[in-house]
Each structure stands twice: as structure tokens, then as C-alpha cells.
Design an enzyme around this catalytic site. Structure first.
Site, PDB file in Angstrom:
ATOM      1  N   GLY A 168       0.755  -1.240   0.000  1.00 30.86           N
ATOM      2  CA  GLY A 168       0.000   0.000   0.000  1.00 30.86           C
ATOM      3  C   GLY A 168       0.783   1.286   0.000  1.00 30.86           C
ATOM      4  O   GLY A 168       0.221   2.358  -0.218  1.00 30.86           O
ATOM      5  N   TYR A 217      -8.871   5.493 -13.126  1.00 26.46           N
ATOM      6  CA  TYR A 217      -8.866   6.183 -11.819  1.00 26.46           C
ATOM      7  C   TYR A 217      -8.692   7.689 -11.955  1.00 26.46           C
ATOM      8  O   TYR A 217      -8.484   8.365 -10.953  1.00 26.46           O
ATOM      9  CB  TYR A 217      -7.714   5.687 -10.934  1.00 26.46           C
ATOM     10  N   ARG A 271       3.399  -1.472  -5.768  1.00 25.23           N
ATOM     11  CA  ARG A 271       3.671  -0.206  -6.437  1.00 25.23           C
ATOM     12  C   ARG A 271       4.996   0.442  -6.005  1.00 25.23           C
ATOM     13  O   ARG A 271       5.763   0.912  -6.836  1.00 25.23           O
ATOM     14  CB  ARG A 271       2.535   0.771  -6.113  1.00 25.23           C
ATOM     15  N   ARG A 307      -4.533   3.385 -16.132  1.00 23.43           N
ATOM     16  CA  ARG A 307      -4.729   4.123 -14.876  1.00 23.43           C
ATOM     17  C   ARG A 307      -5.407   5.480 -15.063  1.00 23.43           C
ATOM     18  O   ARG A 307      -6.297   5.819 -14.288  1.00 23.43           O
ATOM     19  CB  ARG A 307      -3.409   4.270 -14.106  1.00 23.43           C
ATOM     20  N   CYS A 363     -10.923   4.197 -29.711  1.00 22.45           N
ATOM     21  CA  CYS A 363     -12.191   4.869 -30.001  1.00 22.45           C
ATOM     22  C   CYS A 363     -13.042   5.047 -28.754  1.00 22.45           C
ATOM     23  O   CYS A 363     -14.100   4.417 -28.610  1.00 22.45           O
ATOM     24  CB  CYS A 363     -12.950   4.065 -31.045  1.00 22.45           C
ATOM     25  N   GLU A 364     -12.585   5.845 -27.834  1.00 23.81           N
ATOM     26  CA  GLU A 364     -13.333   6.179 -26.618  1.00 23.81           C
ATOM     27  C   GLU A 364     -12.853   7.538 -26.159  1.00 23.81           C
ATOM     28  O   GLU A 364     -11.640   7.800 -26.166  1.00 23.81           O
ATOM     29  CB  GLU A 364     -13.000   5.207 -25.479  1.00 23.81           C
ATOM     30  N   TYR A 396       1.217  -1.448 -12.267  1.00 18.47           N
ATOM     31  CA  TYR A 396      -0.147  -1.439 -12.781  1.00 18.47           C
ATOM     32  C   TYR A 396      -0.230  -0.772 -14.154  1.00 18.47           C
ATOM     33  O   TYR A 396      -1.222  -0.148 -14.495  1.00 18.47           O
ATOM     34  CB  TYR A 396      -1.102  -0.779 -11.772  1.00 18.47           C
ATOM     35  N   GLU A 440       3.795  -6.751   1.850  1.00 14.52           N
ATOM     36  CA  GLU A 440       3.405  -7.130   0.478  1.00 14.52           C
ATOM     37  C   GLU A 440       3.421  -5.913  -0.435  1.00 14.52           C
ATOM     38  O   GLU A 440       2.404  -5.577  -1.044  1.00 14.52           O
ATOM     39  CB  GLU A 440       1.969  -7.704   0.478  1.00 14.52           C
ATOM     40  N   PRO A 441       4.542  -5.238  -0.589  1.00 15.71           N
ATOM     41  CA  PRO A 441       4.539  -4.029  -1.423  1.00 15.71           C
ATOM     42  C   PRO A 441       4.557  -4.358  -2.914  1.00 15.71           C
ATOM     43  O   PRO A 441       5.237  -5.281  -3.353  1.00 15.71           O
ATOM     44  CB  PRO A 441       5.845  -3.336  -1.029  1.00 15.71           C
TER      45      PRO A 441
HETATM   46  N1  LLP Z   1      -1.553  -6.962  -0.960  1.00 13.94           N
HETATM   47  C1  LLP Z   1      -2.851  -7.043  -1.325  1.00 13.94           C
HETATM   48  C2  LLP Z   1      -3.720  -8.003  -0.652  1.00 13.94           C
HETATM   49  C3  LLP Z   1      -3.332  -6.200  -2.357  1.00 13.94           C
HETATM   50  O1  LLP Z   1      -4.612  -6.274  -2.702  1.00 13.94           O
HETATM   51  C4  LLP Z   1      -2.457  -5.293  -2.985  1.00 13.94           C
HETATM   52  C5  LLP Z   1      -2.921  -4.425  -4.063  1.00 13.94           C
HETATM   53  C6  LLP Z   1      -1.108  -5.256  -2.571  1.00 13.94           C
HETATM   54  C7  LLP Z   1      -0.698  -6.105  -1.548  1.00 13.94           C
HETATM   55  C8  LLP Z   1      -0.105  -4.346  -3.182  1.00 13.94           C
HETATM   56  O2  LLP Z   1      -0.452  -3.005  -2.960  1.00 13.94           O
HETATM   57  P1  LLP Z   1       0.563  -1.838  -3.384  1.00 13.94           P
HETATM   58  O3  LLP Z   1       1.799  -1.944  -2.527  1.00 13.94           O
HETATM   59  O4  LLP Z   1       0.866  -2.014  -4.823  1.00 13.94           O
HETATM   60  O5  LLP Z   1      -0.216  -0.605  -3.121  1.00 13.94           O
HETATM   61  N2  LLP Z   1      -4.503  -1.013 -10.024  1.00 13.94           N
HETATM   62  C9  LLP Z   1      -4.450  -0.042  -8.961  1.00 13.94           C
HETATM   63  C10 LLP Z   1      -3.884  -0.623  -7.689  1.00 13.94           C
HETATM   64  C11 LLP Z   1      -4.629  -1.855  -7.215  1.00 13.94           C
HETATM   65  C12 LLP Z   1      -4.048  -2.435  -5.955  1.00 13.94           C
HETATM   66  C13 LLP Z   1      -4.660  -3.747  -5.660  1.00 13.94           C
HETATM   67  N3  LLP Z   1      -4.127  -4.425  -4.510  1.00 13.94           N
HETATM   68  C14 LLP Z   1      -3.658   1.159  -9.439  1.00 13.94           C
HETATM   69  O6  LLP Z   1      -3.207   1.172 -10.587  1.00 13.94           O
HETATM   70  O7  LLP Z   1      -3.526   2.131  -8.728  1.00 13.94           O
END
Ligand code: LLP
Length: 425
Positions: free
Chosen positions: A243, A321, A281, A317, A353-354, A381, A278-279
Site C-alpha cells: 500500500g 482512476y 507499487r 490508470r 475509439c473512446e 499497474y 506485500e509491497p
Molecule cells: N496486498 C494485497 C492483498 C493487495 O490487494 C495489494 C494491491 C497489494 C498487496 C499491493 O499493494 P501496493 O503496494 O501495490 O499498493 N490497479 C491499482 C492498484 C490496485 C491495488 C490492488 N491491490 C492502481 O493502478 O492504482
């Protein structure tokens, strides 16, 4: 380290000019930096080290952020574990040389086939998200004559204050086990014959720039861990999810990894449990960019459009979003015959085409047709969410390593797009 630097021949990734990459591999093209990937992983390890947690922690890269084999292999070589959410991601991690014993399996809807594959591979832990999943896993493990290692993913009801589509820690989200029910489900899990209770897990959302919500969630998780221990259920590890956000634009800085993690790590430092993160991004986002070429300039009365050869199918993205990615020219604009070198606000759009097919609104740039642009912070992502919409072959991916460039995914060829289809007899 920064991903790009400007040289005489324009923007570089490490020692390689983006202009050379475009000439060699074409556009659109995702470009990653091995040094940048290595540096972000090291930032996690260093932060853990600084709190004396290096020996009892595991950084599990969230594969969904970017699942290219070369990236998975690089993290595996650095010692990372992996957070997966499907049987496909399990297969990728194993194919890339990741060790099964360092895999955690998240997700609200694991199929029995996926549970079986993960049990056979011998993963570290299942992050179980519901009482029914626990029963199903118990049954599948029983049929294989095994015990499934389990954490319950609890939903701490904390507002991550991020985009609603990527906020997961509120009561209203589909994710995790309601905090108030977790204790009883743990007690039940402890008595299931084919379940081995190992840990606890929590992930409240993505692109978090303020560490406070994650620290608040950690407090709730730790209180539950202590309550479980008092009831005779001692957990071996605490998984605080991913996150951590990254910087997408100049006026929205992200804290360094060490600062973001510090409040959480301080709470964990004196304890006996192992720690898992669990990083996704934050490990890959700023280590990649999307290289694209201006196809057509369409000056208009209200808006000026720059149609580039990348589109929403390559980088979803912005469309999905309303996300911001900085867009920078690869070379300083040459002023020559027919060139429109004056900077003006452009809508940077793709050929799909959007009307939702945009990559950036209102970007002040001096552009000529044929110019190269770099769409920054696209390592996470980006390619992972790319599609073939409009029958567009997905982009090539390259990894720069010093002065070397490696093609890590070839540009899709159109016949590959319909190779799995057949017409009626
Ligand atoms: N662990 C779990 C259970 C998750 O659902 C996620 C992301 C992560 C770890 C990794 O999170 P991060 O460190 O990447 O924030 N597509 C979206 C982001 C979706 C995230 C989904 N879950 C975007 O492009 O912003």
C-alpha cells in the site's frame, strides 16, 4: 535514484538514451531500470535492518503490480518473497525462479484448483479472507493429506484515505474478515484438522501517502494478536500488507520508504513474531516508464490534441482512476520547417475509439509530430493491466541495466491476438 536524466541526446534511463530504445524496439514500449528496482528493494531491507527486523522479516513483492518474468526473477535473486492472487501468478513466480516457501497467497476468491496448486507447491501461507474459504481450504488440504498454513486477512475498518477503487480496509469493502468476527474464526481455524494457523494479515489499500492509517491498522492487528496469544493461539507472523504510495506528481511528494514504514516498524521491533510486507507499487512504480511517439497533432478551438501511439489499453490508470502520470518530452524540441515548437496545453490521447482514452489532460508541452514522450511512474499497474482492446498488440517491455538493454517481452504480433480463436465449422 532517479529513473531518467537528460543528456545531449535527450532523456536516458541509466546510460541508455530513450531515443535509441525507440529506434531499436519501437513504440509504445515500457522501459524499466534494473538499478531503480534494486534500489527500492534495498530501501525496504535497509528500513527493516534499521529496526533490527532484517532477520525475521520477508518482503513479498505483490506480483499484480508488474508480473514480467524478468522483474520477478530480479526480485527472487534479491531474496524477495512474493504475494500472489491467482494460480497464474503462482506459475509465473515459480517459472521465474521464486521459491514457493516465500509465497503468500492473497485474494477473496481462490478456486479449489488454485488452492491445490499452491498446496502442492508448498507455499508459505494462505491469506484467508472468509469463513467459507477456510472450510474449503481445510477440505482441499485434507484431500491432499496436507495441512494448509493460514493467516486470516482481517479487515480493521480503517479509512486509508485513498482512491475508493483501491481502498480495501473499510467495513464496506469485499476484502478481509470483519474485525469483530476474526477472534471466533481463529478459534475455529485452530480446531480444523487440515489447517495450521500461522499468522495474521491486513492490507487497507493502495497508494497511501500518509503512514497514519497503516499504523492505526497495525495497532488493531497487534491487539488482536495479543488477545489470541492469551487464548492459546500464538501466531508466528504478522503480515501488514502493501500500500505504500509513490510520487506521481511534483506537488504530491511521497515519504521515503523508511519514513513510511517507521511508525509500523517501531511497534513491531520488540516483539517475537516474524514480519511480512506485500509491497507492489512502491517497488516498481517509479522504476518504469512508458515510451510513446506523437502520431498526430490536432489543434482545436477549445482543446489541442496530441494523439500518441500509446493508449488506454497500454496504460489504463488515467482512464480508470483519473490517475495523473507526469509526461515529459524525450528531447528538447527542435525548431525547424513546419515545426510547431510553441508550448501549449495539450490533451495527450491515444488512438482508441473512446473519449475516456486519455493519458494526460492539459499538459503544457512544445510538440512536433514524431516526437517521443515518456509517461513516467508507469512501472506499476501499467503493463500488468494492459489489454488488447481495439485489437492493439500489447507493447514491448525492455529492461535497462547500465549501458545494456534487454528485451524482456517482445511486442505482440497481430496474429497472436486471434491465435486462440476459431470460426464456426
Ligand atoms: N496486498 C494485497 C492483498 C493487495 O490487494 C495489494 C494491491 C497489494 C498487496 C499491493 O499493494 P501496493 O503496494 O501495490 O499498493 N490497479 C491499482 C492498484 C490496485 C491495488 C490492488 N491491490 C492502481 O493502478 O492504482
Amino acid at each position: 535514484m532517479s529513473l531518467t536524466t537528460m543528456g545531449g541526446d535527450g532523456l536516458h534511463v541509466e546510460s541508455v538514451a530513450l531515443g535509441d530504445i525507440a529506434a531499436r524496439f519501437g513504440t509504445p514500449c515500457y522501459v524499466y531500470s534494473r538499478a531503480a528496482l534494486t534500489a527500492t528493494y534495498a530501501a525496504y531491507r535497509d528500513a527493516l535492518q534499521a529496526h533490527g527486523l532484517a532477520d525475521r522479516s520477508l518482503v513479498c513483492y505483490a506480483v499484480k503490480a508488474n508480473s514480467n518474468l524478468a522483474i520477478l526473477n530480479l526480485f527472487a535473486r534479491l531474496g524477495a518473497g512474493f504475494d500472489i492472487v491467482s494460480g497464474g501468478e503462482l506459475a509465473r513466480v515459480l517459472a521465474a525462479g521464486g521459491s514457493a516457501g516465500k509465497i503468500v497467497f492473497s485474494g477473496v476468491g481462490k478456486s479449489r484448483a488454485e488452492m491445490r496448486a499452491a498446496l502442492e507447491a508448498g507455499i508459505h501461507c494462505f491469506n484467508v479472507e472468509s469463513a467459507s474459504e477456510l472450510d474449503q481450504l481445510d477440505e482441499v488440504a485434507g484431500s491432499l493429506g496436507r495441512r494448509a498454513p493460514v493467516s486470516l486477512r482481517v479487515n480493521p475498518d480503517v479509512d486509508a484515505k485513498t482512491h475508493p477503487y483501491i481502498s480495501t480496509g473499510l467495513k464496506t469493502a469485499k476484502f478481509g474478515i470483519a474485525f469483530g468476527e476474526a477472534f471466533d474464526i481463529y478459534r475455529r481455524a485452530a480446531h480444523l484438522p487440515h489447517i495450521a494457523v500461522r499468522g495474521i494479515d491486513c492490507h487497507i489499500g493502495s497508494q497511501l501517502l500518509d503512514p497514519a492509517p497503516a499504523a492505526e491498522a497495525a495497532d488493531k492487528v497487534l491487539a488482536l494478536v495479543d488477545r489470541l496469544a492469551a487464548a492459546g493461539i500464538a501466531l508466528e507472523h504478522i503480515d501488514l500488507g502493501g500500500g505504500m504510495g509513490i510520487q506521481y506528481r511534483a506537488d504530491e511528494p511521497a515519504p521515503p520508504v523508511a519514513d513510511y514504514l517507521a511508525p509500523m516498524l517501531a511497534k513491531l521491533a520488540g516483539r517475537r513474531e516474524k514480519l511480512v510486507f506485500e509491497p507492489g507499487r512502491s517497488l516498481v512504480g517509479n522504476a518504469g516508464l512508458l515510451l510513446t511517439r506523437v502520431q498526430v497533432l490536432k489543434p482545436g478551438e477549445e482543446k489541442h490534441f496530441a494523439v500518441v501511439d500509446a493508449a488506454m489499453n497500454d496504460l489504463m490508470r488515467p482512464a480508470l482512476y483519473d490517475a495523473w502520470h507526469d509526461i515529459v518530452p524525450v528531447s528538447a524540441t527542435k525548431v525547424g520547417a513546419g515545426d510547431t515548437a510553441t508550448a501549449m496545453p495539450y490533451e495527450i490521447v491515444g488512438p482508441v475509439c473512446e473519449s475516456g482514452d486519455f493519458l494526460g489532460h492539459d499538459r503544457k508541452l512544445a510538440l512536433n509530430e514524431g516526437d517521443l514522450l515518456a509517461i513516467l511512474s508507469a512501472g506499476a499497474y501499467g503493463m500488468a493491466m494492459a489489454s488488447n482492446y481495439n485489437s492493439r498488440p500489447r507493447a514491448a517491455e525492455v529492461m535497462v541495466d547500465g549501458d545494456a538493454t534487454h528485451l524482456i517481452r517482445h511486442r505482440e504480433e497481430v496474429p497472436e491476438l486471434f491465435a486462440l480463436e476459431s470460426v464456426l465449422p
